[in-house]
Design an enzyme around this catalytic site. Structure first.
Site, mmCIF file in Angstrom:
data_model
loop_
_atom_site.group_PDB
_atom_site.id
_atom_site.type_symbol
_atom_site.label_atom_id
_atom_site.label_comp_id
_atom_site.label_asym_id
_atom_site.label_seq_id
_atom_site.Cartn_x
_atom_site.Cartn_y
_atom_site.Cartn_z
ATOM 1 N N GLU A 1 -1.928 -5.421 -3.651
ATOM 2 C CA GLU A 1 -0.958 -4.642 -2.871
ATOM 3 C C GLU A 1 0.173 -5.535 -2.363
ATOM 4 O OE1 GLU A 1 -4.019 -1.228 -1.117
ATOM 5 O OE2 GLU A 1 -3.492 -2.977 0.108
ATOM 6 N N ASP B 1 0.835 -1.200 0.000
ATOM 7 C CA ASP B 1 0.000 0.000 0.000
ATOM 8 C C ASP B 1 0.870 1.252 0.000
ATOM 9 O OD1 ASP B 1 -2.552 1.487 0.428
ATOM 10 O OD2 ASP B 1 -1.650 1.919 2.368
#
Length: 228
Positions: free
Chosen positions: A121, A49
């Site tokens: 992610e 992320d």
């Protein structure tokens, strides 16, 4: 460690050949199937992320050198949100190689937006750890592609835009009413109406209330702008 044929094919779709294949396997391992000897992808998701955020912030600054922070922030949010990550994951068929527990497989986990977004992610973090930031950046920019240049439309939140439209005309804000909920508990489908005080409304259907509300707001705003 050797990768299976399916993972080799996924690696090709991803565009990165792993020197440490165990990183890719870990990135694709959902907590529902983890064990003391098999780590899940949650820590990688946390890192990915942040890597994605840095890549997108840099790309947006490079793409529009005159944009203000207020203009950049919604574009950034649109590019890094879970829905966008899940869309990218679908494009490279990430769901087909996810390692899931039986309960998640039975409940359609390979199609779930949250699982796909999280795994995307995690895969980004795996590339970063396997190589370096530049390698992860190259993959991200290729997979996100034209989204970066066309993000302005996606960044415009339909509910905010609709509320601003009606408030400018001194009307009360719209209501969002759930018309129906169908489908199984693990994969619900919501039908939402965006409705004004005078009864004008538009309905939309999506896999979450938020997405259905946004789609209904977008449709209602388009109707109002056409009428005016």
């Amino acid at each position: 460690m050797k990768l299976s044929r399916d993972l080799l094919a996924f690696q090709d779709r991803l565009g990165h050949a792993f020197a440490a294949p165990e990183l890719l396997i870990r990135a694709l391992t959902h907590p529902s199937v983890s064990s003391p000897s098999r780590q899940d992808n949650q820590r990688l998701e946390f890192l990915g992320d942040r890597v994605l955020g840095l890549v997108m912030a840099t790309a947006l600054l490079d793409t529009d050198r005159t944009a203000t922070e207020g203009q950049l922030a919604p574009r950034f949010n649109a590019l890094v949100r879970k829905e966008t990550c899940a869309d990218v994951a679908r494009e490279i068929d990430l769901g087909s190689v996810l390692k899931l527990g039986r309960s998640e497989m039975m409940s359609g986990g390979r199609r779930k937006q949250a699982l796909l977004g999280d795994a995307m992610e995690a895969v980004i973090a795996a590339i970063y750890k396997d190589a370096d930031f530049e390698a992860a950046q190259a993959v991200i920019l290729r997979l996100w592609g034209t989204r970066i240049g066309t993000v302005e439309e996606d960044a415009r939140d339909p509910k905010t835009a609709l509320q601003e439209y009606v408030q400018a005309r001194r009307q009360p804000p719209p209501d969002y009413v759930q018309i129906a909920r169908t489908g199984p508990d693990h994969e619900p489908v919501f039908t939402i109406a965006a409705r004004l005080e005078d009864g004008t409304e538009e309905q939309a259907t999506a896999g979450s209330k938020r997405l259905a509300e946004q789609a209904a707001a977008k449709a209602l705003l388009a109707k109002l702008e056409q009428q005016s």
